[in-house]
Motif scaffolding. Structure first.
Motif, PDB file in Angstrom:
ATOM      1  N   ASP A 135     -12.745   3.858   3.987  1.00 40.35           N
ATOM      2  CA  ASP A 135     -11.320   3.879   3.638  1.00 40.35           C
ATOM      3  C   ASP A 135     -10.483   3.517   4.857  1.00 40.35           C
ATOM      4  O   ASP A 135      -9.754   4.341   5.413  1.00 40.35           O
ATOM      5  CB  ASP A 135     -10.933   5.265   3.105  1.00 40.35           C
ATOM      6  CG  ASP A 135      -9.455   5.379   2.758  1.00 40.35           C
ATOM      7  OD1 ASP A 135      -8.827   4.331   2.510  1.00 40.35           O
ATOM      8  OD2 ASP A 135      -8.933   6.511   2.737  1.00 40.35           O
ATOM      9  N   VAL A 136     -10.596   2.265   5.308  1.00 42.54           N
ATOM     10  CA  VAL A 136      -9.795   1.794   6.436  1.00 42.54           C
ATOM     11  C   VAL A 136      -9.736   0.272   6.389  1.00 42.54           C
ATOM     12  O   VAL A 136     -10.706  -0.385   6.035  1.00 42.54           O
ATOM     13  CB  VAL A 136     -10.390   2.260   7.789  1.00 42.54           C
ATOM     14  CG1 VAL A 136     -11.837   1.837   7.930  1.00 42.54           C
ATOM     15  CG2 VAL A 136      -9.549   1.755   8.953  1.00 42.54           C
ATOM     16  N   LYS A 137      -8.589  -0.277   6.744  1.00 43.09           N
ATOM     17  CA  LYS A 137      -8.423  -1.727   6.838  1.00 43.09           C
ATOM     18  C   LYS A 137      -7.797  -2.040   8.188  1.00 43.09           C
ATOM     19  O   LYS A 137      -6.590  -1.957   8.346  1.00 43.09           O
ATOM     20  CB  LYS A 137      -7.531  -2.251   5.717  1.00 43.09           C
ATOM     21  CG  LYS A 137      -8.157  -2.172   4.336  1.00 43.09           C
ATOM     22  CD  LYS A 137      -7.243  -2.745   3.288  1.00 43.09           C
ATOM     23  CE  LYS A 137      -7.886  -2.633   1.918  1.00 43.09           C
ATOM     24  NZ  LYS A 137      -6.975  -3.110   0.854  1.00 43.09           N
ATOM     25  N   TYR A 138      -8.624  -2.448   9.179  1.00 42.25           N
ATOM     26  CA  TYR A 138     -10.076  -2.535   9.039  1.00 42.25           C
ATOM     27  C   TYR A 138     -10.748  -1.729  10.155  1.00 42.25           C
ATOM     28  O   TYR A 138     -11.944  -1.631  10.240  1.00 42.25           O
ATOM     29  CB  TYR A 138     -10.537  -4.001   9.118  1.00 42.25           C
ATOM     30  CG  TYR A 138     -10.122  -4.789   7.913  1.00 42.25           C
ATOM     31  CD1 TYR A 138     -10.871  -4.703   6.727  1.00 42.25           C
ATOM     32  CD2 TYR A 138      -8.987  -5.577   7.928  1.00 42.25           C
ATOM     33  CE1 TYR A 138     -10.501  -5.420   5.611  1.00 42.25           C
ATOM     34  CE2 TYR A 138      -8.614  -6.288   6.812  1.00 42.25           C
ATOM     35  CZ  TYR A 138      -9.361  -6.202   5.650  1.00 42.25           C
ATOM     36  OH  TYR A 138      -8.979  -6.896   4.539  1.00 42.25           O
ATOM     37  N   ARG A 139      -9.920  -1.169  11.054  1.00 42.71           N
ATOM     38  CA  ARG A 139     -10.464  -0.403  12.170  1.00 42.71           C
ATOM     39  C   ARG A 139      -9.468   0.675  12.578  1.00 42.71           C
ATOM     40  O   ARG A 139      -8.279   0.406  12.742  1.00 42.71           O
ATOM     41  CB  ARG A 139     -10.688  -1.337  13.361  1.00 42.71           C
ATOM     42  CG  ARG A 139     -11.727  -0.853  14.361  1.00 42.71           C
ATOM     43  CD  ARG A 139     -13.117  -0.945  13.802  1.00 42.71           C
ATOM     44  NE  ARG A 139     -14.153  -0.996  14.842  1.00 42.71           N
ATOM     45  CZ  ARG A 139     -15.428  -1.167  14.573  1.00 42.71           C
ATOM     46  NH1 ARG A 139     -15.841  -1.292  13.332  1.00 42.71           N
ATOM     47  NH2 ARG A 139     -16.319  -1.214  15.545  1.00 42.71           N
ATOM     48  N   PHE A 140      -9.965   1.898  12.744  1.00 45.57           N
ATOM     49  CA  PHE A 140      -9.136   2.963  13.306  1.00 45.57           C
ATOM     50  C   PHE A 140      -9.109   2.828  14.821  1.00 45.57           C
ATOM     51  O   PHE A 140     -10.127   2.523  15.460  1.00 45.57           O
ATOM     52  CB  PHE A 140      -9.693   4.343  12.944  1.00 45.57           C
ATOM     53  CG  PHE A 140      -9.436   4.764  11.528  1.00 45.57           C
ATOM     54  CD1 PHE A 140      -8.146   4.965  11.066  1.00 45.57           C
ATOM     55  CD2 PHE A 140     -10.494   4.969  10.644  1.00 45.57           C
ATOM     56  CE1 PHE A 140      -7.902   5.361   9.757  1.00 45.57           C
ATOM     57  CE2 PHE A 140     -10.266   5.370   9.334  1.00 45.57           C
ATOM     58  CZ  PHE A 140      -8.967   5.566   8.889  1.00 45.57           C
ATOM     59  N   VAL A 141      -7.937   3.085  15.393  1.00 45.48           N
ATOM     60  CA  VAL A 141      -7.779   3.102  16.844  1.00 45.48           C
ATOM     61  C   VAL A 141      -7.013   4.363  17.210  1.00 45.48           C
ATOM     62  O   VAL A 141      -5.966   4.658  16.630  1.00 45.48           O
ATOM     63  CB  VAL A 141      -7.034   1.853  17.353  1.00 45.48           C
ATOM     64  CG1 VAL A 141      -6.713   1.984  18.840  1.00 45.48           C
ATOM     65  CG2 VAL A 141      -7.862   0.592  17.098  1.00 45.48           C
ATOM     66  N   ILE A 142      -7.542   5.107  18.188  1.00 49.90           N
ATOM     67  CA  ILE A 142      -6.892   6.341  18.632  1.00 49.90           C
ATOM     68  C   ILE A 142      -5.865   6.008  19.716  1.00 49.90           C
ATOM     69  O   ILE A 142      -6.176   5.322  20.699  1.00 49.90           O
ATOM     70  CB  ILE A 142      -7.916   7.331  19.209  1.00 49.90           C
ATOM     71  CG1 ILE A 142      -9.063   7.568  18.225  1.00 49.90           C
ATOM     72  CG2 ILE A 142      -7.236   8.660  19.548  1.00 49.90           C
ATOM     73  CD1 ILE A 142     -10.258   8.286  18.853  1.00 49.90           C
ATOM     74  N   ASP A 143      -4.672   6.497  19.521  1.00 52.80           N
ATOM     75  CA  ASP A 143      -3.627   6.385  20.541  1.00 52.80           C
ATOM     76  C   ASP A 143      -3.855   7.524  21.538  1.00 52.80           C
ATOM     77  O   ASP A 143      -3.298   8.612  21.409  1.00 52.80           O
ATOM     78  CB  ASP A 143      -2.259   6.491  19.884  1.00 52.80           C
ATOM     79  CG  ASP A 143      -1.107   6.341  20.862  1.00 52.80           C
ATOM     80  OD1 ASP A 143      -1.375   6.209  22.074  1.00 52.80           O
ATOM     81  OD2 ASP A 143       0.062   6.372  20.431  1.00 52.80           O
ATOM     82  N   ILE A 144      -4.678   7.265  22.539  1.00 53.55           N
ATOM     83  CA  ILE A 144      -5.096   8.303  23.473  1.00 53.55           C
ATOM     84  C   ILE A 144      -3.927   8.821  24.300  1.00 53.55           C
ATOM     85  O   ILE A 144      -3.722  10.029  24.456  1.00 53.55           O
ATOM     86  CB  ILE A 144      -6.216   7.783  24.408  1.00 53.55           C
ATOM     87  CG1 ILE A 144      -7.461   7.392  23.615  1.00 53.55           C
ATOM     88  CG2 ILE A 144      -6.543   8.818  25.484  1.00 53.55           C
ATOM     89  CD1 ILE A 144      -8.208   8.538  22.990  1.00 53.55           C
ATOM     90  N   ALA A 145      -3.136   7.932  24.816  1.00 56.51           N
ATOM     91  CA  ALA A 145      -2.065   8.317  25.727  1.00 56.51           C
ATOM     92  C   ALA A 145      -0.877   8.901  25.006  1.00 56.51           C
ATOM     93  O   ALA A 145      -0.198   9.799  25.525  1.00 56.51           O
ATOM     94  CB  ALA A 145      -1.629   7.128  26.574  1.00 56.51           C
TER      95      ALA A 145
END
Length: 412
Positions: A394-404
């Motif tokens: 269930d993602v289009k197309y990649r999750f990215v974590i906002d680390i900062a």
């Protein structure tokens, strides 16, 4: 995992390189080969974890997020990183992509996880410190780190610029670095990395959308390069699966002026394949009539699917002398019937990420063509939800974590 003993494959993959190019006299002496044959996995994980925490050179405290058991739940974790060495750069992590491999390691699906594990190998940030031997980076540079943390630097693969296939390759997380410590990945505030495994990120690329290029991007770029699809034009290319890898494969193939066909089990993906990504054709692989009508129409197929499936019907789509490259990693052996190979003189091969030079070349290509991944950015307090959704595709197309910019670990 009870008393399951660690496999010999694990001992081979995680043994310390015989000769460290950057020796540290204060590092502990660790016989990983002995440990791997004498301890069950749970004991090995605990022992190595303790060693990593007590390595004398690891004096920097860093906050991050880790899985601690097979539940895979990610929770705040404070740990130590090494001091910035002569060949190292320190990177303040801004964004980190979430790869399906992270999920496998968090849950120990492959039986090789050393808990606690800090996932993340799609890392982008800003360099804050450089070692005295580093000449190709400076403070303030935009930098990326993918899967590689260390290789032997001496074997034929390392010498020929194919270090990703080094027999002693160690990864950015869940690996063993030259100093004997366990590596921890990008779900954290900063990273100390050997500069030989760091790439420069073009200024025009959005950093959040560029992060997945460090794994997903290079995974599909490398086989295209190996099969001369960067230099030639007008080939008919099939991409099996439209996910984190598949969607970026379409972008590369179109940038290289090829005719692109998506092969999928999901009819709902046809519209997005054509309208959102610019694919030229779509084949519903569960439709026998469609599959039959497209037999012997493709020059090259990139299979990105990690679920178990048969390669026979897909091979029939290739022309004579066509090539199928597998970059997905099903957890069960794939079905590979012989007749489609024999009667089509077809080739099936595999591929994994790419060398650092290939990765840097890919980043430059992405800068030139303004290629980035389609991402959904999440804050650090959404990591577990993102992993749950990833498990359901269930993602289009990649999750990215906002680390900062996300919540601090203490607020997770």
């Amino acid at each position: 995992m009870g008393k399951k003993t660690i496999s010999s494959d694990f001992s081979h993959r995680y043994k310390r390189p015989a000769a460290s190019p950057t020796p540290n006299s204060s590092s502990p002496s660790i016989n990983l080969h002995f440990l791997s044959h004498s301890l069950p996995l749970t004991s090995l994980s605990l022992s190595l974890g303790a060693m990593a925490q007590t390595t004398p050179n690891h004096t920097q405290t860093v906050s991050g997020w880790a899985a601690h058991d097979t539940s895979g739940k990610i929770t705040p974790y404070t740990f130590s990183r090494r001091e910035n060495g002569a060949d190292d750069v320190t990177i303040k992590i801004l964004y980190c992509g979430i790869c399906h491999t992270d999920l496998h390691h968090a849950k120990n699906d492959w039986g090789i996880t050393m808990y606690p594990v800090v996932p993340g190998h799609e890392i982008i940030g800003i360099i804050t410190k450089v070692g005295c031997n580093v000449t190709n980076f400076k403070e303030g540079d935009r930098a990326g780190v993918g899967c590689l943390a260390a290789t032997c630097l001496k074997c034929e693969y390392c010498q020929e610029g194919h270090e990703n296939y080094c027999d002693e390759v160690q990864f950015v997380y869940n690996g063993i670095f030259w100093d004997g410590s366990i590596t921890y990945g990008g779900y954290s505030e900063f990273l100390v990395a050997d500069s030989r495994y760091v790439v420069r990120v073009p200024e025009n690329l959005a950093m959040d959308a560029a992060a997945p290029l460090l794994c997903a991007g290079i995974t599909v770029y490398s086989p295209m390069k190996d099969n001369n699809l960067l230099e030639t034009k007008g080939k008919r290319i099939g991409v099996v699966g439209l996910g984190g890898l598949g969607h970026i494969a379409v972008k590369f193939a179109k940038a290289f002026h090829h005719h692109v066909t998506i092969i999928s089990t999901s009819p709902s993906k046809e519209k997005e394949a054509r309208e959102r990504l610019g694919a030229d054709d779509f084949i519903l692989s569960t439709n026998a009539e469609q599959m039959q009508s497209k037999k012997r129409t493709l020059d090259f197929i990139l299979d990105t699917v990690s679920a178990h499936h048969s390669l026979g019907p897909i091979l029939e789509l290739l022309k004579v002398n066509g090539t199928l490259v597998i970059v997905g990693a099903p957890d069960k052996p794939v079905d590979l019937p012989s007749f489609p190979l024999i009667f089509g003189k077809r080739v099936v091969k595999g591929s994994m990420i790419g060398s650092i030079k290939e990765t840097q070349d890919m980043m430059e290509v992405c800068g030139k063509h303004n290629i980035t991944c389609d991402v959904e950015v999440v804050s650090s307090d959404m990591i577990n939800e993102a992993l749950d959704r990833l498990a359901k595709n269930d993602v289009k197309y990649r999750f990215v974590i906002d680390i900062a910019g996300g919540s601090s670990p203490s607020k997770l």
